[in-house]
Write a protein that holds these residues in place. Structure first.
Motif, mmCIF file in Angstrom:
data_model
loop_
_atom_site.group_PDB
_atom_site.id
_atom_site.type_symbol
_atom_site.label_atom_id
_atom_site.label_comp_id
_atom_site.label_asym_id
_atom_site.label_seq_id
_atom_site.Cartn_x
_atom_site.Cartn_y
_atom_site.Cartn_z
ATOM 1 N N ARG A 207 2.769 13.742 5.119
ATOM 2 C CA ARG A 207 3.829 12.773 4.867
ATOM 3 C C ARG A 207 3.686 11.510 5.726
ATOM 4 O O ARG A 207 4.006 10.409 5.280
ATOM 5 N N THR A 208 3.175 11.672 6.954
ATOM 6 C CA THR A 208 2.998 10.511 7.837
ATOM 7 C C THR A 208 2.001 9.530 7.231
ATOM 8 O O THR A 208 2.226 8.317 7.208
ATOM 9 N N THR A 209 0.883 10.050 6.712
ATOM 10 C CA THR A 209 -0.129 9.202 6.073
ATOM 11 C C THR A 209 0.434 8.541 4.821
ATOM 12 O O THR A 209 0.220 7.341 4.588
ATOM 13 N N ALA A 210 1.156 9.310 4.022
ATOM 14 C CA ALA A 210 1.754 8.766 2.806
ATOM 15 C C ALA A 210 2.736 7.647 3.136
ATOM 16 O O ALA A 210 2.767 6.606 2.474
ATOM 17 N N HIS A 211 3.525 7.845 4.184
ATOM 18 C CA HIS A 211 4.508 6.840 4.595
ATOM 19 C C HIS A 211 3.811 5.561 5.055
ATOM 20 O O HIS A 211 4.200 4.449 4.674
ATOM 21 N N PHE B 287 2.431 -0.063 3.788
ATOM 22 C CA PHE B 287 1.439 -1.135 3.652
ATOM 23 C C PHE B 287 1.441 -1.694 2.230
ATOM 24 O O PHE B 287 1.468 -2.914 2.025
ATOM 25 N N LEU B 288 1.410 -0.800 1.222
ATOM 26 C CA LEU B 288 1.403 -1.249 -0.178
ATOM 27 C C LEU B 288 2.693 -1.986 -0.522
ATOM 28 O O LEU B 288 2.682 -2.949 -1.299
ATOM 29 N N GLU B 289 3.797 -1.562 0.077
ATOM 30 C CA GLU B 289 5.078 -2.226 -0.148
ATOM 31 C C GLU B 289 5.058 -3.633 0.438
ATOM 32 O O GLU B 289 5.533 -4.591 -0.198
ATOM 33 N N LEU C 222 -8.896 3.977 1.460
ATOM 34 C CA LEU C 222 -8.841 3.287 0.172
ATOM 35 C C LEU C 222 -8.622 4.271 -0.967
ATOM 36 O O LEU C 222 -7.821 4.037 -1.872
ATOM 37 N N SER C 223 -9.350 5.375 -0.908
ATOM 38 C CA SER C 223 -9.230 6.392 -1.954
ATOM 39 C C SER C 223 -7.804 6.920 -2.028
ATOM 40 O O SER C 223 -7.245 7.088 -3.115
ATOM 41 N N ARG C 224 -7.203 7.159 -0.870
ATOM 42 C CA ARG C 224 -5.829 7.677 -0.834
ATOM 43 C C ARG C 224 -4.834 6.630 -1.326
ATOM 44 O O ARG C 224 -3.884 6.953 -2.051
#
Length: 248
Positions: free
Chosen positions: A45-49, A54-56, A14-16
């Motif tokens: 980058r994998t986590t960011a992707h 998900f947010l998208e 959640l924090s990220r």
């Protein structure tokens, strides 16, 4: 039955995710690529992707058509627009505004920055009521056209102020506000720690403060010029600064 508590991993995710939303809010106009998001947020980058996807899917993040840059999505904007109706009546910020209005007897305004404009989100009236002040709630003005919005403008560097002025030169010129005068107001606000204003029979003081998710806001106190001479404006600047100091 014992209540389940979120796992540390869930809280971290959640924090990220909120960190990514905050970054996209700060870079909404230009957007950010996935590598930029990962680098600034300091996650792989994998986590960011995964989080961006998900947010998208939820509508909080949108990707440019045919491009690789991410921006805030319409769902995030809708949340912001709903919040623009007014702040929660029992919030700590509004409670401080009420206390300031009672202490001084004057009107206290909450202005939030929306792009190049300051939007008056909420007003708390003091005992010395001015008929037209409550009508300002819900209105927007260019940054620098008003006490709170001048305090917000002073948070920008001079290059950004000049670019802002050029975007709205005609509107400022119509109001008799030159770039030099705007820069003088900005410099004075930076030096004092609060913005001063006095025109058309009213005067006041404003101070910028950070809100959640990287939002920018300002608290200002206004009254008739006769009730707010220069000496009292400086006194109010110190009071507002102390009352709304971060973490107080």
């Amino acid at each position: 039955m014992p209540t389940k508590t979120p796992s540390p991993g869930g809280v971290q995710s959640l924090s990220r995710a909120f960190a990514l939303l905050r970054l996209l809010a700060e870079h909404h106009e230009a957007g950010l690529t996935l590598p930029e998001l990962a680098a600034i947020a300091q996650i792989d980058r994998t986590t960011a992707h995964r989080m961006a996807r998900f947010l998208e899917s939820a509508g909080y993040v949108e990707r440019e058509s045919g491009g690789k840059r991410y921006h805030l999505g319409t769902a995030a904007m809708a949340l912001g627009l709903r919040a623009m109706n007014r702040p929660p009546p029992n919030s700590a910020l509004v409670s401080k505004m009420k206390a300031l209005a009672r202490l001084t007897g004057d009107a206290v305004f909450l202005t939030v920055r929306i792009g190049d404009h300051g939007h008056c989100l909420h007003t708390e009236e003091g005992s010395h009521r001015i008929k037209t002040f409550h009508l300002l709630t819900g209105t927007s003005r260019l940054l620098g056209q008003g006490t709170g919005s001048m305090a917000l403008l002073a948070k920008m560097d001079n290059e950004a102020v000049r670019a802002h002025y050029e975007r709205h030169r005609a509107e400022y010129a119509a109001g008799g506000l030159s770039l030099l005068r705007l820069l003088r107001g900005v410099e004075r606000a930076r030096k004092l720690g609060y913005a001063l204003a006095g025109a058309e029979g009213v005067a006041g003081v404003g101070i910028a403060l950070p809100l959640e998710m990287g939002a920018e806001a300002a608290i200002s106190i206004m009254s008739t010029a006769s009730r707010m001479p220069a000496a009292r404006r400086h006194e109010m600047g110190a009071i507002v600064g102390a009352m709304f100091a971060q973490g107080s």
